[in-house]
Enzyme design. Structure first.
Site, PDB file in Angstrom:
ATOM      1  CD  GLU A 182      -3.048  -1.026   2.239  1.00  0.00           C
ATOM      2  OE1 GLU A 182      -2.805  -0.355   3.265  1.00  0.00           O
ATOM      3  OE2 GLU A 182      -4.118  -1.628   2.070  1.00  0.00           O
ATOM      4  CD  GLU A 262      -4.430  -5.907   2.882  1.00  0.00           C
ATOM      5  OE1 GLU A 262      -5.171  -5.037   3.376  1.00  0.00           O
ATOM      6  OE2 GLU A 262      -3.209  -5.977   3.116  1.00  0.00           O
TER       7      GLU A 262
END
Ligand code: NAG
Ligand code: NAG
Ligand code: NAG
Ligand code: NAG
Ligand code: NAG
Ligand code: NAG
Ligand code: NAG
Ligand code: NAG
Length: 650
Positions: A182, A262
């Site tokens: 991320e 995710e």
């Protein structure tokens, strides 16, 4: 020839046929918008499991349960700080035996999506980065900072060659490898850093490996999170508009497989905030939509596990995550099958064949009952034993890292420079208590200072009175722009108008002392304490595993009713932090493997604020059911479910 030998011969033949025929391959097909495994169209349904949060003896059980749910892959993070606790000292043994974990996954029939960082977030101390990187005070983590890059290169030079034989094309289970994590949510936005990592990974793993990135499903995150050469994937939770979320991925990757790296089955907790719960119906519905879209998915978490010891992370404004990382995941912290597990299995079954065979059952739990606890030492009375290296003196306070300590507790000592017959504010004007300080004057507890929450406490005393602050590192921030999270007293303290000087600091090796059983037992005299606070104090108790009950020892949970906050060790092994006074976690998971059937089992508690005063109430209790959702005493504002920052989200 025995059946076994015949079997292995057959396996050998098959393997050599494979190696003679089409080589094993795994790739992105940009024409048909899918992955290809050995040339065949392939889609993964994966689940996250962090080996660092599960005792090694349970890896097989948890992986098998994941396999039986219908998953064909797992995803795992590699926490750098777990394997290189001090520079150049690597640990890949026991619970940290990554190769064994990968081999088990392979043997069970699960492919692996590997996330080696270097930064992993993961609600793990400092997002997996080793605290020793902070020895360079102004280091810019997760950037092209030369000192950071040098450390990363060295670590990856150790790790990636170890991983290489486990790549799918080399006969192992690893199909894809994530680069960073991320990165688009981080303020630095250094494309050279991502490019450097991309080259570094390829130089060690070869150019056949599928490397990818993961970012929140909004264009804002993709901007700094993606570069050419790394396949872009997104992450989002239940309830998101699946079509819209994948449109974001398509913006960066017009072709290739859709991937949610995710998909949140639950959410994290913080001390002081209510336990996160995510409805099974919502998870099942969104999972169905994702699979119906033909996408690849990883369920984060499939099993959360436990932040044993000091490994939990924290968010900013400072809020630490508790010991349990149950995550409301389909397999509980202790690996139990939940209603969510079966609901997910049912959805997967509409898209994939579910393996047949016996489902490994939930592991039984045992309530060993109450264990009376006795006060043995205050931290101060045991200083000589706890501080291996002896005290360090300096005019102004030093941080944990300056003192060469990563985790746990440091005692900071000085004297009052003036008479304080009237209550005088002891303050941290720059909010430099990282993270909590238990304050005493001349051996009497006077209050608690806490980062972001309590920056001043009044003290009284004479010129020359001894001032002690036991400072607790409650876990380093793992997300956002404040991951350079120094611990200890990170700025000056003032008493009235004076800056306090002439500190004596004791690094405490509590874990080493307890694991070697060196604390000993001496009851020391203690000055009378105020009615609601005591000096940080060790307590000890023990219990035996009852005879004549089959299958003991079994897993259990330790509960500390009426205790306030502290750390607990069983047989010298650090089980983590407890804080029932703040909640929501009330019980700590205790795996059977650390219990002994032949010796007394020893429980050591370091209570930081106040143990139950009446000896009738001074006990801990081993129960068979977890409590992770007790009501909370003080509520802080923290991240909303599935959102990466306060207000932003999906
Ligand atoms: C390596 O890690 C394992 C598992 O946590 C631990 O038991 C062992 O003591 C560690 N080894 C060293 C040398 O620190
Ligand atoms: C989901 O997103 C798509 C594409 O942006 C849009 O067309 C659709 O209306 C959205 N659905 C809902 C229920 O908002
Ligand atoms: C405090 O005590 C020290 C040492 O006895 C002395 O030097 C100092 O002047 C005293 N300070 C005050 C404000 O009384
Ligand atoms: C400290 O004492 C002063 C004077 O008695 C009082 O006004 C102040 O509220 C106290 N501060 C704290 C943090 O207790
Ligand atoms: C503490 O104060 C002194 C004197 O003002 C200053 O030199 C020093 O940098 C300060 N230390 C910290 C950690 O802020
Ligand atoms: C102890 O009680 C005092 C006075 O009621 C209060 O100010 C203080 O916050 C309490 N301390 C703790 C740790 O609860
Ligand atoms: C508990 O402590 C006692 C006394 O130090 C020791 O003999 C025993 O081996 C310890 N038990 C375990 C399981 O380590
Ligand atoms: C905690 O969870 C249990 C089990 O799911 C539930 O029965 C109970 O009502 C919950 N308690 C609170 C306070 O939410």
């Amino acid at each position: 020839m025995s059946l076994l030998r015949y079997g292995s011969l057959l396996l050998l033949l098959l393997l050599s046929a494979q190696s003679l025929g089409a080589p094993r391959s795994f790739s992105v097909d940009y024409k048909k918008d899918c992955f290809r495994k050995d040339g065949e169209r392939f889609r993964y349904v994966s689940g996250s499991i962090h080996y660092s949060r599960i005792p090694r003896v349970y890896w097989k059980d948890r992986l098998l349960k994941m396999y039986m749910a219908g998953l064909n892959a797992i995803q795992t993070y590699i926490p750098w700080n777990y394997h290189e606790e001090s520079p150049g000292q690597y640990n890949f043994s026991g619970d940290r035996d990554l190769e064994y974990f990968l081999q088990l996954a392979n043997d069970i029939g699960l492919l692996v999506i590997l996330r080696p960082g270097p930064y992993i977030c993961a609600e793990w101390d400092m997002g997996g980065l080793p605290a020793w990187l902070l020895k360079k005070k102004d280091i810019v983590l997760r950037s092209s900072d030369p000192d950071y890059i040098a450390a990363v290169d060295k670590w990856m030079g150790k790790l990636l060659p170890m991983i290489k034989p486990f790549l799918y094309q080399n006969g192992g289970p690893i199909i894809t490898v994530q680069v960073e994590n991320e990165y688009g949510s981080y303020f630095v936005c250094d494309y050279n850093y991502l490019r450097h990592l991309s080259k570094l990974f390829q130089s060690h793993l070869g150019n056949k490996v599928v490397l990818f990135t993961t970012d929140g499903a909004s264009l804002g995150y993709l901007k700094c999170g993606t570069i050419r050469g790394l396949y872009t994937t997104v992450d989002f939770g239940p309830g998101a508009n699946v079509t819209a979320a994948f449109e974001v991925q398509r913006y960066a990757e017009p072709h290739g497989p859709l991937v949610n790296s995710e998909f949140y089955t639950g959410w994290l907790d913080h001390w002081g905030s209510p336990h996160s719960v995510v409805s099974t119906a919502m998870v099942a519905k969104s999972l169905n939509e994702i699979l119906a879209a033909g996408a690849n998915v990883n369920l984060y978490m499939f099993i959360g596990g436990t932040n044993f010891g000091y490994w939990n992370g924290a968010n900013s404004p400072y809020g630490a995550q508790p010991t349990s990382y149950d995550y409301d995941a389909p397999l509980s912290e202790a690996g139990d099958l939940t209603e969510k597990y079966f609901a997910i299995q049912k959805v997967i079954k509409m898209y994939r064949k579910i393996p047949e065979g016996l489902m490994p059952p939930s592991t039984p739990k045992y309530a060993y009952g109450r264990v009376a606890m006795q006060r043995i030492h205050t931290v101060v009375s045991a200083l000589d034993k706890l501080s291996y290296s002896g005290p360090v003196k300096s005019t102004y306070p030093q941080t944990f890292i300056e003192l060469g300590q990563a985790f746990g507790f440091v005692l900071y000592r000085t004297t009052l420079p003036v008479d304080c017959s009237a209550p005088t504010p002891l303050s941290s004007p720059l909010n430099g208590i990282h993270d909590r300080a238990y304050v005493s004057v001349d051996g009497v507890a006077v209050g608690v200072l806490e980062r972001d929450i309590a920056l001043t406490v009044n003290v009284t005393g004479k010129n020359g009175s001894q001032l002690d602050l036991l400072v607790e590192n409650m876990g380093r921030i793992n997300y956002g722009s404040h991951i350079n999270d120094f611990k200890g007293l990170v700025s000056n303290l003032t008493l009235g108008k004076n800056i306090l000087q002439d500190w004596t600091m004791y690094s405490l090796s509590i874990d080493q002392v307890l694991s070697q059983g060196l604390l000993g037992q001496t009851k020391t005299r203690e000055a009378p304490q105020p009615p609601n606070l005591s000096l940080p104090t060790f307590y000890e108790g023990n219990f035996i595993i009852p005879d004549g009950i089959p299958d003991l020892p079994q897993d259990t949970y330790i509960k500390l009713p009426k205790w306030r906050k502290g750390q607990v060790w069983i047989n010298g092994i650090n089980m983590g932090r407890y804080w029932p006074a703040r909640g929501p976690q009330e019980t700590l998971f205790v795996p059977a493997a650390i219990l002994s059937t032949t010796a007394l089992n020893n429980v050591t508690v370091l209570e930081l604020e106040e143990a139950p005063r009446s000896s009738d109430l001074c006990y801990v209790e081993f129960t068979a059911t977890p409590i992770l959702n007790a009501t909370v005493q003080s509520e802080h504002k923290h991240l909303k479910p599935f959102s990466k920052e306060g207000g932003l989200g999906f």
